[in-house]
Every structure is written in structure tokens, then in C-alpha cells.
Design an enzyme around this catalytic site. Structure first.
Site, PDB file in Angstrom:
ATOM      1  N   CYS A 162      -5.935  -5.514   1.617  1.00 18.28           N
ATOM      2  CA  CYS A 162      -6.715  -4.278   1.637  1.00 18.28           C
ATOM      3  C   CYS A 162      -8.190  -4.489   1.310  1.00 18.28           C
ATOM      4  O   CYS A 162      -8.970  -3.535   1.331  1.00 18.28           O
ATOM      5  CB  CYS A 162      -6.093  -3.263   0.688  1.00 18.28           C
ATOM      6  SG  CYS A 162      -4.362  -2.963   1.042  1.00 18.28           S
ATOM      7  N   HIS A 302     -11.896   2.244  -4.637  1.00 20.49           N
ATOM      8  CA  HIS A 302     -10.714   1.822  -3.873  1.00 20.49           C
ATOM      9  C   HIS A 302      -9.620   2.882  -4.002  1.00 20.49           C
ATOM     10  O   HIS A 302      -9.050   3.315  -3.009  1.00 20.49           O
ATOM     11  CB  HIS A 302     -10.232   0.472  -4.376  1.00 20.49           C
ATOM     12  CG  HIS A 302      -9.106  -0.108  -3.590  1.00 20.49           C
ATOM     13  ND1 HIS A 302      -9.199  -0.369  -2.235  1.00 20.49           N
ATOM     14  CD2 HIS A 302      -7.854  -0.491  -3.957  1.00 20.49           C
ATOM     15  CE1 HIS A 302      -8.057  -0.876  -1.807  1.00 20.49           C
ATOM     16  NE2 HIS A 302      -7.218  -0.964  -2.830  1.00 20.49           N
ATOM     17  N   GLU A 313      -8.507  -0.201 -11.672  1.00 22.45           N
ATOM     18  CA  GLU A 313      -9.874  -0.071 -11.172  1.00 22.45           C
ATOM     19  C   GLU A 313     -10.741   0.667 -12.186  1.00 22.45           C
ATOM     20  O   GLU A 313     -11.908   0.313 -12.401  1.00 22.45           O
ATOM     21  CB  GLU A 313      -9.903   0.656  -9.827  1.00 22.45           C
ATOM     22  CG  GLU A 313     -11.310   0.752  -9.259  1.00 22.45           C
ATOM     23  CD  GLU A 313     -11.390   1.401  -7.893  1.00 22.45           C
ATOM     24  OE1 GLU A 313     -12.440   1.260  -7.235  1.00 22.45           O
ATOM     25  OE2 GLU A 313     -10.405   2.054  -7.480  1.00 22.45           O
ATOM     26  N   LYS A 334      -9.586   7.941   0.079  1.00 22.25           N
ATOM     27  CA  LYS A 334      -8.238   7.725   0.620  1.00 22.25           C
ATOM     28  C   LYS A 334      -7.366   8.967   0.451  1.00 22.25           C
ATOM     29  O   LYS A 334      -6.332   9.092   1.126  1.00 22.25           O
ATOM     30  CB  LYS A 334      -7.578   6.528  -0.059  1.00 22.25           C
ATOM     31  CG  LYS A 334      -8.147   5.169   0.350  1.00 22.25           C
ATOM     32  CD  LYS A 334      -7.394   4.036  -0.310  1.00 22.25           C
ATOM     33  CE  LYS A 334      -7.957   2.678   0.083  1.00 22.25           C
ATOM     34  NZ  LYS A 334      -9.293   2.430  -0.503  1.00 22.25           N
ATOM     35  N   HIS A 339      -4.427   5.298   3.378  1.00 25.23           N
ATOM     36  CA  HIS A 339      -4.869   3.920   3.133  1.00 25.23           C
ATOM     37  C   HIS A 339      -4.758   3.115   4.416  1.00 25.23           C
ATOM     38  O   HIS A 339      -3.653   2.818   4.888  1.00 25.23           O
ATOM     39  CB  HIS A 339      -4.001   3.309   2.037  1.00 25.23           C
ATOM     40  CG  HIS A 339      -4.510   2.020   1.497  1.00 25.23           C
ATOM     41  ND1 HIS A 339      -5.556   1.320   2.071  1.00 25.23           N
ATOM     42  CD2 HIS A 339      -4.116   1.267   0.419  1.00 25.23           C
ATOM     43  CE1 HIS A 339      -5.776   0.221   1.389  1.00 25.23           C
ATOM     44  NE2 HIS A 339      -4.923   0.164   0.379  1.00 25.23           N
ATOM     45  N   PHE A 399      -3.658  -6.955  -2.128  1.00 21.44           N
ATOM     46  CA  PHE A 399      -2.558  -7.815  -2.555  1.00 21.44           C
ATOM     47  C   PHE A 399      -3.014  -9.280  -2.524  1.00 21.44           C
ATOM     48  O   PHE A 399      -3.721  -9.706  -1.605  1.00 21.44           O
ATOM     49  CB  PHE A 399      -1.360  -7.653  -1.621  1.00 21.44           C
ATOM     50  CG  PHE A 399      -0.550  -6.403  -1.847  1.00 21.44           C
ATOM     51  CD1 PHE A 399      -0.868  -5.494  -2.842  1.00 21.44           C
ATOM     52  CD2 PHE A 399       0.562  -6.143  -1.060  1.00 21.44           C
ATOM     53  CE1 PHE A 399      -0.103  -4.358  -3.046  1.00 21.44           C
ATOM     54  CE2 PHE A 399       1.342  -5.002  -1.245  1.00 21.44           C
ATOM     55  CZ  PHE A 399       1.002  -4.110  -2.252  1.00 21.44           C
TER      56      PHE A 399
END
Length: 411
Positions: A162, A302, A313, A334, A339, A399
Site C-alpha cells: 500500500c 494513510h 500512524e 480513504k 483503500h 504490508f
């Protein structure tokens, strides 16, 4: 000598709209791109999550039949976004050897791969399409754009989950600074609304399971958030040196002033709970911009709407900005788009660029009760950012512990 790198074109196809302008207007209006999936395989396979944020305008409505047959959906989205961005930039007259592509995806041609496997098992090897490998390979999007625009300065592909397309934009900045090209089209795409990724993400408890209320399922920072909403689409930006842009009289949206990439070395799916490497990426991006942390006037976070990710975050942001974070407006877009995985950073880059151009921070929808452990100034309605020189950052984390941050300045 450091060169000024500017944004001269933007393009996207997203769950909110078929163009960048349509998408931006829908975002400001507080719309959601999430809806129930109507495909027959949802019920046939008894998927636990029955909704996603699908592209609002199907590729079949804007592409020729021959292209649709030869390109995986992720590459279809890539070309749509890149063509819009290129046209928006005025189709620059640039030598092919001075035009490059920095593209990204998180998964690549998953539809092609899995459809071909079904064909092989059910109909035999002779029925597998000869174009299967060129369609499924992760660099197919970069290759399609490169061939379509005649770019010969290199067509690179980033695959870092991502964080992919934010990293591609950071790479483009470096490549332009290094003099490898005068113009680069950068961004990323994803088309993974397929039963297998849906089932897998659901199995790891990463997706929201609000099947009855898809439009309100993505809830960054909300106390009741339960996972992200899978989205699809692509976004592209045209970057060039200021010297090249001014020489051709191009319009300029904003300046890309820096980027940074770090890694957690912590866990394959979970972020470092203390956010130390993510924090280093933010600090480095601002430093590369020749700015100070006090200059940051806006953050596109994010913010996936996962219980663990949002907290990590936040801790990274607090580590970087300290008490000053309380006065920085944060948007978590998002909530509207879902996403887009490898395409997320690119569309959020466009949102950051537009926020600076129009001096307005986009809203975060679906936030009804903010998590008391996340003390942020979250923008819940379009908010003016003020006048003067503005600096904004956009965060992406993926990830594998991939962290990428880019910084833009108003012009």
C-alpha cells in the site's frame, strides 16, 4: 544544485469519479464510493464481506474493445489515468529519451492470473491465452503507459504493497533530480476486487464487515472502526522540472518538494506499534524539502480505518510533530474512496495537490465518535487552509513494513 520539480497534470479513475475533477468534487461533497457488490460470485462463494469501492466509471465505457481484451483491469485503469494526466498537462512536446514512467501496483494482474488458472483447470492448456503473462505481470501498467506515450527514459515499477505509488512518486522526484528525464508520469493502480483478495483480507480481519451499510463502513479514527474497504482505480501525475514546464508555458498545480522511504523490519502485516520508521520517513521527506516540521500545514494520512493501523500512524505523527500536531488539519480520504492498495498513495497525492491548489482540506466522512486515544484535528468538513506558502505531506504505509512519504508545496 537542487531542481524545482512541479506537477503539471493529474488524472484518475476512482470509486468517486471517472476523472480527477469529478473525483475531487465528490470528495469535497462528502460522498462515499463504497457499495454492495452485485456480482453472482459474492453469494455463490458465501463471501463474508459483500461490498467494496468499485470504480465509478467502468473501463469498458472509455476504452476500445481491443485494449480491454489485451489488458488486465489494473492496466486498463493505469492507461485511463495516465492519458487524462497527460492531456491535462497539455501533452508535453518532449524528446522520448527525456520522458520516463515511474509506476506502481500492490498486487498487479490478479484477475488475469486467476481467470487463467480457472481456464487451465476447466478447459486445458491450449485455451490459456498467449497474452496471459504480459497481462498479469506487475510492470504491465508501466509498460502500457510507456508504449502509449513513447517514453524511452525508463519505465520502472514499484511493488511495495500500500506504499507503492507514493514510493513511485518519491522515485520520480529522485530521477528528475538526477537528470534522468525532463518529464515523468508517476502514479499507480489496483484492480483487486476479486473473490480471492476479498476472502483473504476478510480472513485476516482487515476488512470492515458492515455489509448492511457500505457507505459508512470506512471510519478512520472512529471508536467503532473495524477495518478498511477494498477499493480500485488508478491515479497519475505528470512531473517535470520547473525549467522545462515554464519553457513550454505549462500550468503548474504545485511543487513536489521531497520524498522519503523507510522500512519497519518488524512484521509482515502489522505496523510497528511505536511508528518509529514511519516517523523517520515523515521527518526525512520534510527535510528533503528544505523545510522544517513547523512548516507543515496539512496532512493527508494513510488512515485505513483498521484498529491497529490508525493508532500506529497516530503515534508516528505525535512522535514527529509533538504538541504542534494539535494545530495541523488532518484528512483521511480513504473514508470516501476505500483503500486502493497500490494505487492509494497516488490518488491521495492528487488530493494533497488539489488541497494546496485550492487551499482547502478535504473532509473525512463517517467520523461520528473519535477514538479518545487518537488526538488529532481531523477535518470533517471542507476547511480553508489559509494563504501564503503552504507545505503538505501525504503518508502511505504497506504490508512488509514499507513506509513512504511525499511533500508538496503550494505555488
Amino acid at each position: 544544485m537542487t531542481k524545482k520539480i512541479v506537477v503539471t497534470g493529474i488524472g484518475t479513475t476512482s470509486p468517486l469519479g471517472g476523472t480527477a475533477e469529478e473525483t475531487w468534487k465528490a470528495l469535497l461533497a462528502g460522498e462515499s464510493g463504497a457499495s454492495s457488490l452485485l456480482q453472482s460470485w459474492v453469494a455463490e462463494l458465501e463471501l463474508p464481506v459483500t461490498f467494496a469501492a468499485q470504480a465509478k466509471v467502468p473501463a469498458a465505457e472509455v476504452m476500445e474493445r481491443i485494449e480491454l481484451k489485451r489488458l488486465d483491469p489494473s492496466t486498463q485503469f493505469s492507461l485511463i489515468a495516465a492519458r487524462e494526466a497527460w492531456a491535462d498537462a497539455g501533452s508535453p512536446d518532449v524528446e522520448p529519451e527525456r520522458l520516463g514512467v515511474d509506476w506502481a501496483t500492490g498486487i498487479g494482474g490478479v484477475w488475469t492470473l486467476l481467470d487463467a488458472w480457472d481456464t487451465l483447470r476447466e478447459r486445458g492448456p491450449r485455451r490459456v491465452l498467449p497474452m496471459t503473462v504480459p497481462m498479469l505481470m506487475p510492470n504491465a501498467g508501466a509498460a502500457a503507459i510507456e508504449m502509449n506515450l513513447g517514453a524511452r527514459a525508463g519505465a520502472r515499477t514499484v511493488v511495495s504493497a500500500c506504499a507503492s505509488s507514493t514510493e513511485s512518486i518519491a522515485n520520480a522526484y529522485d530521477h528528475l533530480q538526477a537528470g534522468l528525464a525532463d518529464v515523468i508520469i508517476a502514479g499507480g493502480a489496483e484492480a483487486a476486487i476479486h473473490p480471492l483478495p476479498l476472502a483473504s483480507f476478510a480472513s485476516m480481519q482487515a476488512l470492515s464487515k458492515r455489509n448492511d451499510t457500505p457507505a459508512t463502513a470506512s471510519r478512520p479514527y472512529d471508536i467503532s472502526r473495524d477495518g478498511f474497504v477494498l477499493g480500485e482505480g488508478a491515479a497519475a501525475i505528470v512531473l517535470e522540472t520547473e525549467e522545462h514546464a515554464k519553457a513550454r508555458g505549462a500550468k503548474i498545480y504545485a511543487e513536489l518538494v521531497g520524498g522519503a522511504v523507510t522500512s519497519d523490519a518488524f512484521h509482515i502485516t502489522a505496523p510497528d506499534p511505536e511508528g518509529s520508521a514511519a516517523a523517520r520517513a515523515m521527518i526525512a521527506a520534510v527535510a528533503n524539502a528544505g523545510a522544517t516540521l513547523s512548516d507543515v500545514a496539512h496532512i493527508n494520512a494513510h488512515a485505513t480505518s483498521t484498529p491497529v493501523g490508525d493508532i500506529a500512524e497516530y503515534k508516528a505523527l505525535r512522535r514527529v510533530f509533538g504538541d504542534a500536531l494539535d494545530a495541523i488539519p488532518v484528512s483521511a480520504t480513504k473514508a470516501s474512496t476505500g483503500h486502493l492498495l497500490g494505487g492509494a498513495g497516488a490518488i491521495e497525492a492528487i488530493f494533497t495537490i488539489k488541497a494546496l491548489q485550492e487551499r482547502i482540506a478535504p473532509p473525512t466522512i463517517n467520523l461520528t465518535e473519535q477514538d479518545p486515544e487518537i488526538v488529532l484535528d481531523v477535518v470533517t468538513a471542507p476547511r480553508e487552509l489559509g494563504s501564503g506558502d503552504l507545505l503538505a505531506i501525504s503518508n502511505s504505509f504497506g504490508f512488509g513494513g514499507h513506509n513512504a512519504v511525499i511533500a508538496f508545496r503550494s505555488v
